[in-house]
Design a protein around this motif. Structure first.
Motif, PDB file in Angstrom:
ATOM      1  N   VAL A 199       9.117  -8.867  -5.360  1.00  0.00           N
ATOM      2  CA  VAL A 199       9.879  -9.715  -5.704  1.00  0.00           C
ATOM      3  C   VAL A 199      10.107 -10.820  -4.638  1.00  0.00           C
ATOM      4  CG1 VAL A 199      12.389  -9.089  -5.013  1.00  0.00           C
ATOM      5  CG2 VAL A 199      11.979 -10.181  -6.950  1.00  0.00           C
ATOM      6  N   GLY A 200       9.970 -10.474  -3.210  1.00  0.00           N
ATOM      7  CA  GLY A 200      10.243 -11.534  -2.163  1.00  0.00           C
ATOM      8  C   GLY A 200       9.075 -11.900  -1.459  1.00  0.00           C
ATOM      9  N   LEU A 201       8.246 -11.011  -1.287  1.00  0.00           N
ATOM     10  CA  LEU A 201       6.866 -11.428  -0.585  1.00  0.00           C
ATOM     11  C   LEU A 201       5.692 -12.024  -1.586  1.00  0.00           C
ATOM     12  CD1 LEU A 201       6.935  -8.447   2.141  1.00  0.00           C
ATOM     13  CD2 LEU A 201       8.481 -10.494   2.024  1.00  0.00           C
ATOM     14  N   GLY A 202       5.932 -11.753  -2.554  1.00  0.00           N
ATOM     15  CA  GLY A 202       4.777 -12.086  -3.494  1.00  0.00           C
ATOM     16  C   GLY A 202       3.614 -11.058  -3.199  1.00  0.00           C
ATOM     17  N   ALA A 203       4.041  -9.742  -3.211  1.00  0.00           N
ATOM     18  CA  ALA A 203       3.063  -8.510  -2.642  1.00  0.00           C
ATOM     19  C   ALA A 203       2.490  -8.054  -3.925  1.00  0.00           C
ATOM     20  CB  ALA A 203       3.567  -7.414  -1.998  1.00  0.00           C
ATOM     21  N   ALA A 204       1.208  -7.577  -3.850  1.00  0.00           N
ATOM     22  CA  ALA A 204       0.491  -6.917  -4.992  1.00  0.00           C
ATOM     23  C   ALA A 204       0.158  -5.381  -4.692  1.00  0.00           C
ATOM     24  CB  ALA A 204      -1.091  -7.582  -5.076  1.00  0.00           C
ATOM     25  N   PHE A 205       0.591  -4.775  -5.662  1.00  0.00           N
ATOM     26  CA  PHE A 205       0.568  -3.039  -5.526  1.00  0.00           C
ATOM     27  C   PHE A 205      -0.841  -2.734  -5.542  1.00  0.00           C
ATOM     28  CE2 PHE A 205       0.599   1.147  -7.279  1.00  0.00           C
ATOM     29  CZ  PHE A 205       1.192   1.554  -6.149  1.00  0.00           C
ATOM     30  N   ARG A 206      -1.332  -1.761  -4.501  1.00  0.00           N
ATOM     31  CA  ARG A 206      -2.384  -0.897  -4.883  1.00  0.00           C
ATOM     32  C   ARG A 206      -2.345   0.277  -4.198  1.00  0.00           C
ATOM     33  NH1 ARG A 206      -7.525  -3.474  -2.208  1.00  0.00           N
ATOM     34  NH2 ARG A 206      -8.460  -1.530  -2.880  1.00  0.00           N
ATOM     35  N   PRO A 207      -2.841   1.429  -4.671  1.00  0.00           N
ATOM     36  CA  PRO A 207      -2.759   2.837  -4.209  1.00  0.00           C
ATOM     37  C   PRO A 207      -3.199   2.613  -2.420  1.00  0.00           C
ATOM     38  CG  PRO A 207      -3.684   3.066  -6.240  1.00  0.00           C
ATOM     39  CD  PRO A 207      -3.758   1.428  -6.027  1.00  0.00           C
ATOM     40  N   GLY A 208      -2.482   3.129  -1.818  1.00  0.00           N
ATOM     41  CA  GLY A 208      -2.542   3.205  -0.288  1.00  0.00           C
ATOM     42  C   GLY A 208      -3.789   3.500   0.305  1.00  0.00           C
ATOM     43  N   ALA A 243       1.055  -1.145  -0.067  1.00  0.00           N
ATOM     44  CA  ALA A 243       0.014   0.024   0.047  1.00  0.00           C
ATOM     45  C   ALA A 243       0.859   1.253  -0.031  1.00  0.00           C
ATOM     46  CB  ALA A 243      -1.022   0.075   1.259  1.00  0.00           C
ATOM     47  N   SER A 244       0.736   2.074  -1.119  1.00  0.00           N
ATOM     48  CA  SER A 244       1.762   3.221  -1.214  1.00  0.00           C
ATOM     49  C   SER A 244       1.043   4.158  -2.152  1.00  0.00           C
ATOM     50  CB  SER A 244       3.154   2.797  -1.726  1.00  0.00           C
ATOM     51  OG  SER A 244       3.774   3.819  -2.184  1.00  0.00           O
ATOM     52  N   ASP A 245       1.288   5.444  -1.859  1.00  0.00           N
ATOM     53  CA  ASP A 245       0.822   6.639  -2.836  1.00  0.00           C
ATOM     54  C   ASP A 245       2.077   6.864  -3.838  1.00  0.00           C
ATOM     55  OD1 ASP A 245       2.872   7.838  -1.269  1.00  0.00           O
ATOM     56  OD2 ASP A 245       1.529   9.503  -0.658  1.00  0.00           O
ATOM     57  N   VAL A 246       2.981   6.039  -3.737  1.00  0.00           N
ATOM     58  CA  VAL A 246       4.112   6.289  -4.857  1.00  0.00           C
ATOM     59  C   VAL A 246       4.072   5.268  -5.852  1.00  0.00           C
ATOM     60  CG1 VAL A 246       6.849   6.121  -4.928  1.00  0.00           C
ATOM     61  CG2 VAL A 246       5.668   7.457  -2.890  1.00  0.00           C
ATOM     62  N   ASP A 247       4.052   5.578  -7.165  1.00  0.00           N
ATOM     63  CA  ASP A 247       4.189   4.531  -8.065  1.00  0.00           C
ATOM     64  C   ASP A 247       5.594   4.456  -8.811  1.00  0.00           C
ATOM     65  OD1 ASP A 247       4.043   6.909  -9.533  1.00  0.00           O
ATOM     66  OD2 ASP A 247       2.034   6.474 -10.389  1.00  0.00           O
ATOM     67  N   ASN A 248       6.651   5.182  -8.412  1.00  0.00           N
ATOM     68  CA  ASN A 248       7.981   5.042  -8.956  1.00  0.00           C
ATOM     69  C   ASN A 248       8.599   3.726  -9.203  1.00  0.00           C
ATOM     70  OD1 ASN A 248       7.343   7.569  -7.074  1.00  0.00           O
ATOM     71  ND2 ASN A 248       9.293   8.227  -8.490  1.00  0.00           N
ATOM     72  N   PRO A 249       9.352   3.716 -10.331  1.00  0.00           N
ATOM     73  CA  PRO A 249      10.023   2.466 -10.315  1.00  0.00           C
ATOM     74  C   PRO A 249      11.228   2.527  -9.520  1.00  0.00           C
ATOM     75  CG  PRO A 249      10.932   3.959 -12.106  1.00  0.00           C
ATOM     76  CD  PRO A 249       9.548   4.565 -11.490  1.00  0.00           C
ATOM     77  N   LEU A 250      12.064   1.268  -9.543  1.00  0.00           N
ATOM     78  CA  LEU A 250      12.995   1.211  -8.458  1.00  0.00           C
ATOM     79  C   LEU A 250      14.453   2.390  -8.729  1.00  0.00           C
ATOM     80  CD1 LEU A 250      14.204  -0.086  -6.014  1.00  0.00           C
ATOM     81  CD2 LEU A 250      15.153  -1.849  -7.677  1.00  0.00           C
ATOM     82  N   THR A 251      14.400   2.189 -10.252  1.00  0.00           N
ATOM     83  CA  THR A 251      15.993   2.734 -10.538  1.00  0.00           C
ATOM     84  C   THR A 251      15.824   3.958 -11.667  1.00  0.00           C
ATOM     85  OG1 THR A 251      16.588   1.199 -12.029  1.00  0.00           O
ATOM     86  CG2 THR A 251      17.384   0.922  -9.969  1.00  0.00           C
ATOM     87  N   GLY A 252      16.544   4.858 -11.863  1.00  0.00           N
ATOM     88  CA  GLY A 252      16.501   5.756 -13.182  1.00  0.00           C
ATOM     89  C   GLY A 252      16.143   7.036 -12.374  1.00  0.00           C
ATOM     90  N   PRO A 253      16.148   7.942 -13.512  1.00  0.00           N
ATOM     91  CA  PRO A 253      15.546   9.354 -13.008  1.00  0.00           C
ATOM     92  C   PRO A 253      14.285   9.520 -12.281  1.00  0.00           C
ATOM     93  CG  PRO A 253      15.660   8.912 -15.436  1.00  0.00           C
ATOM     94  CD  PRO A 253      16.114   7.785 -15.046  1.00  0.00           C
ATOM     95  N   LYS A 254      13.579   8.736 -12.369  1.00  0.00           N
ATOM     96  CA  LYS A 254      12.441   8.824 -11.277  1.00  0.00           C
ATOM     97  C   LYS A 254      12.268   7.604 -10.520  1.00  0.00           C
ATOM     98  CE  LYS A 254       9.349  10.646 -15.174  1.00  0.00           C
ATOM     99  NZ  LYS A 254       7.978  10.415 -15.710  1.00  0.00           N
TER     100      LYS A 254
END
Length: 377
Positions: free
Chosen positions: A261-270, A190-201
């Motif tokens: 990658v490790g917990l098998g979590a599903a992302f949803r807006p927080g 649960a997060s309000d952030v949708d950024n990728p892991l690396t790169g300019p964003k």
């Protein structure tokens, strides 16, 4: 009237916001508020205050002694109701645990977040809402996964040191030792952030500076996280690279990636997750007006913050929404497009920001009186 506001960061918790607004509404309502029904459901979007919001909604507060971001032990809380737990990573690995003016952008660890997740599993949780935000860390969730049984080793077979910087020395990763209970647990990121892991964003570039990372630190962290992904690809396959690009992977210093990658979590807006968990749809029943808010209503509010989520849910039910806030940086048209009819900033009463923060409680009560005069007379 339903009060569904987030915290005013640095001054009032979401619970305190609801209490102050309630007091002001009753003072400003005709006949002292006789016949006025007010319900409060403090809300959060996955960041700071998420556990407090869950406890206010009826969850039981639990505590565990875990490893803080600098390695010293801290007391962290999570919330439990039945087999559902709300775990807030900032409780274990947040900026709140750093001494004033002290940062550790290269070495802060999420190990304690993994210990907090394990405590929830030990308590019988089989659905975990993992709220991420407010972190002191940029380690891609490696510390969290280590606490849950993963191994991250250097070329000589010794464990890599804590933090994101030392991931540059990572040679092998082994996730086979992760707590087996995770496979039978539904984990929601649960997060309000949708950024990728690396790169300019990515996590380092966008959020590293607020954790004390200078330009060279940001470059080092981004390179280390990219190397971390390549090593994990050898351990779990191409899915690691795909997760690194997924929405939410860059949340809270990349702990989102570790959860995916490790917990098998599903992302949803927080805020969507938390409104469901807190019982917001049921609370809307019979409401004539919803009062939402947070410390600053600005452009970030429109991108997944609590007031925008509350307004969208209420608007879908045809219920009018107004907002209270410390400061307002949105034009009326932007508020309207978000489903908020009107906003009441504390700065209308006290232009000095420092005094607004220091006197937020009394000012919010006065603001609620003004709101009552507009809507209840």
């Amino acid at each position: 009237m339903l009060i569904a506001a987030d915290k005013f960061k640095g001054s009032l918790t979401a619970v305190e916001v609801a209490e102050r607004v309630t007091a002001g509404l009753r003072r400003g309502a005709p006949q002292g508020g006789e016949g006025l029904r007010i319900a409060a459901l403090p809300v959060a979007d996955g960041g700071d205050g998420t556990v407090d919001a869950a406890v206010a909604a009826g969850f039981e507060r639990r505590e565990a002694r875990v490893t803080g971001p600098l390695g010293a032990p801290v007391t962290a809380a999570y919330a439990l109701r039945g087999t559902t737990a709300v775990v807030e990573m900032a409780e274990a690995s947040g900026l709140r645990h750093l001494p004033t003016g002290v940062f550790a952008p290269l070495t802060a660890t999420t190990y304690g977040s993994g210990e907090l997740l394990r405590a929830a599993l030990d308590a019988g949780a089989r659905t975990i809402v993992f709220g991420v935000g407010g972190s002191a860390t940029t380690d891609g969730g490696a510390g969290m996964l280590s606490a849950l049984g993963a191994r991250f080793l250097r070329e000589d077979g010794t464990p890599v040191a804590p933090g994101g910087g030392p991931l540059r020395d990572l040679a092998t990763a082994d996730l086979s030792g992760l707590d087996p209970r995770l496979a039978d647990t539904e984990t929601v990121l649960a997060s309000d952030v949708d950024n990728p892991l690396t790169g300019p964003k990515g996590a380092a570039a966008v959020y590293g500076p607020q954790k004390g990372a200078g330009e060279d630190d940001v470059a080092a962290l981004d390179a280390a996280l990219a190397h971390y992904v390549r090593v994990l690809e050898r351990a779990v396959g191409s899915a690691a690279a795909e997760y690194a690009l997924a929405p939410g992977a860059g949340a809270a210093g990349g702990i989102g990636f570790g959860a995916l990658v490790g917990l098998g979590a599903a992302f949803r807006p927080g805020i969507e997750v938390m409104l469901d968990v807190l019982g917001f749809p049921a609370a809307l029943e019979g409401a004539d007006l919803v009062i939402t808010g947070e410390g600053s209503l600005d452009e970030q509010t429109l991108h997944g913050k609590a007031p925008a989520g509350v307004a969208a849910a209420a608007r879908a039910r045809g219920i009018e929404v107004v907002a209270v806030c410390g400061r307002l940086a949105l034009a009326p048209v932007a508020l309207g497009n978000a489903g908020i009819r009107r906003a009441y900033p504390l700065t209308d009463l006290e232009p000095d920001p420092a005094r607004c923060i220091a006197e937020a409680g009394p000012l919010l009560e006065r603001t609620a009186e003004c709101l009552a005069a507009d809507f209840l007379t």
